[in-house]
Design a protein around this motif. Structure first.
Motif, PDB file in Angstrom:
ATOM      1  N   GLY A  62     -33.984   2.415  46.258  1.00 56.53           N
ATOM      2  CA  GLY A  62     -33.226   2.335  45.004  1.00 56.53           C
ATOM      3  C   GLY A  62     -31.740   2.572  45.213  1.00 56.53           C
ATOM      4  O   GLY A  62     -31.285   2.911  46.305  1.00 56.53           O
ATOM      5  N   ILE A  63     -31.005   2.362  44.131  1.00 58.26           N
ATOM      6  CA  ILE A  63     -29.546   2.493  44.162  1.00 58.26           C
ATOM      7  C   ILE A  63     -29.132   3.293  42.932  1.00 58.26           C
ATOM      8  O   ILE A  63     -29.561   2.987  41.822  1.00 58.26           O
ATOM      9  CB  ILE A  63     -28.862   1.113  44.110  1.00 58.26           C
ATOM     10  N   ASP A  64     -28.282   4.281  43.125  1.00 55.00           N
ATOM     11  CA  ASP A  64     -27.754   5.048  42.002  1.00 55.00           C
ATOM     12  C   ASP A  64     -26.927   4.126  41.103  1.00 55.00           C
ATOM     13  O   ASP A  64     -26.194   3.265  41.596  1.00 55.00           O
ATOM     14  CB  ASP A  64     -26.881   6.186  42.532  1.00 55.00           C
ATOM     15  N   LYS A  65     -27.038   4.308  39.798  1.00 61.25           N
ATOM     16  CA  LYS A  65     -26.344   3.444  38.829  1.00 61.25           C
ATOM     17  C   LYS A  65     -24.839   3.361  39.084  1.00 61.25           C
ATOM     18  O   LYS A  65     -24.222   2.326  38.850  1.00 61.25           O
ATOM     19  CB  LYS A  65     -26.605   3.921  37.400  1.00 61.25           C
ATOM     20  N   LYS A  66     -24.245   4.431  39.574  1.00 57.87           N
ATOM     21  CA  LYS A  66     -22.799   4.427  39.791  1.00 57.87           C
ATOM     22  C   LYS A  66     -22.372   3.483  40.910  1.00 57.87           C
ATOM     23  O   LYS A  66     -21.203   3.131  41.024  1.00 57.87           O
ATOM     24  CB  LYS A  66     -22.278   5.841  40.057  1.00 57.87           C
ATOM     25  N   TYR A  67     -23.331   3.017  41.740  1.00 59.90           N
ATOM     26  CA  TYR A  67     -23.005   2.112  42.841  1.00 59.90           C
ATOM     27  C   TYR A  67     -23.372   0.649  42.586  1.00 59.90           C
ATOM     28  O   TYR A  67     -23.064  -0.211  43.400  1.00 59.90           O
ATOM     29  CB  TYR A  67     -23.706   2.547  44.131  1.00 59.90           C
ATOM     30  N   ILE A  68     -24.025   0.356  41.465  1.00 58.24           N
ATOM     31  CA  ILE A  68     -24.531  -1.002  41.213  1.00 58.24           C
ATOM     32  C   ILE A  68     -23.435  -2.060  41.332  1.00 58.24           C
ATOM     33  O   ILE A  68     -23.616  -3.070  42.004  1.00 58.24           O
ATOM     34  CB  ILE A  68     -25.235  -1.095  39.838  1.00 58.24           C
ATOM     35  N   LYS A  69     -22.288  -1.865  40.704  1.00 58.13           N
ATOM     36  CA  LYS A  69     -21.214  -2.867  40.782  1.00 58.13           C
ATOM     37  C   LYS A  69     -20.620  -2.945  42.178  1.00 58.13           C
ATOM     38  O   LYS A  69     -20.205  -4.010  42.630  1.00 58.13           O
ATOM     39  CB  LYS A  69     -20.123  -2.566  39.755  1.00 58.13           C
ATOM     40  N   ASP A  70     -20.592  -1.832  42.883  1.00 61.99           N
ATOM     41  CA  ASP A  70     -19.984  -1.783  44.213  1.00 61.99           C
ATOM     42  C   ASP A  70     -20.779  -2.531  45.276  1.00 61.99           C
ATOM     43  O   ASP A  70     -20.216  -2.945  46.287  1.00 61.99           O
ATOM     44  CB  ASP A  70     -19.794  -0.334  44.663  1.00 61.99           C
TER      45      ASP A  70
ATOM     46  N   THR B 269     -31.216  -3.902  38.310  1.00 59.81           N
ATOM     47  CA  THR B 269     -31.621  -2.613  37.756  1.00 59.81           C
ATOM     48  C   THR B 269     -32.225  -1.838  38.918  1.00 59.81           C
ATOM     49  O   THR B 269     -32.912  -2.411  39.770  1.00 59.81           O
ATOM     50  CB  THR B 269     -32.657  -2.743  36.617  1.00 59.81           C
ATOM     51  N   SER B 270     -31.944  -0.547  38.959  1.00 54.43           N
ATOM     52  CA  SER B 270     -32.421   0.240  40.089  1.00 54.43           C
ATOM     53  C   SER B 270     -32.448   1.716  39.733  1.00 54.43           C
ATOM     54  O   SER B 270     -31.690   2.173  38.863  1.00 54.43           O
ATOM     55  CB  SER B 270     -31.506   0.012  41.295  1.00 54.43           C
TER      56      SER B 270
END
Length: 172
Positions: free
Chosen positions: A89-97, A137-138
């Motif tokens: 998974g990926i933390d929401k704060k990194y999705i755009k990055d 989504t993650s």
């Protein structure tokens, strides 16, 4: 022109062995039958291959599901392909990055996953070139879902209702 079922079958054949080696279940949920679509099949394969490669790379146990849906709009169609995994998974704060070149959620030298951070940025550019969209989504330690939405044209559609009517009155 290409057949989306055949394209998905080819991709599954390519990644089935790698998933099996890691002990992962690779499954599909297809919500359509016999179609021929107009679009850049090679670029679509490249997108799906990149998503499956990442899903397998970042999933240590569990499953990867590819879901495929077609939605009609007159002579056009929207092909929605979702690749879901039970990975890190990926933390929401990194999705755009994750779509920024060379970005890595874990930049340390001791990270567990190989790569330089160019796969998703390249994939994002291909998606844009096709006039498509990608959504993510993650949740950390639960998994990720990448959804690609492709606007395409229908070249051929098997009308199953017409085919069924042709069989009325026959013993089949």
């Amino acid at each position: 022109e290409f057949n989306p079922l055949q394209l998905l079958s080819d991709i599954f054949t390519e990644f089935e062995g790698v998933a099996k080696q890691k002990g992962l279940t690779l499954s599909s949920r297809i919500h359509h039958i016999d179609y021929k679509l107009k679009g850049d099949a090679n670029k679509i394969k490249q997108i799906l291959a990149s998503l499956l490669d990442n899903a397998i790379k970042f999933t240590d146990s569990g499953e990867i599901i590819v879901e495929s849906k077609l939605t009609h709009f007159n002579k056009n169609i929207r092909w929605e392909i979702m690749v879901s995994d039970t990975g890190i998974g990926i933390d929401k704060k990194y999705i755009k990055d994750i779509f920024v070149p060379f970005f890595q959620v874990d930049p340390s030298r001791t990270r567990n996953y190989e790569g330089v951070g160019v796969g998703l940025p390249v994939l994002s550019q291909i998606v844009k070139l096709l006039g498509a969209a990608i959504e993510v989504t993650s949740e950390p330690n639960v998994g990720s879902q990448f959804t690609v939405i492709l606007p395409l044209q229908i070249a051929y559609q098997n009308d199953s209702q017409q085919s069924q009517q042709a069989l009325i009155g026959l013993n089949v």
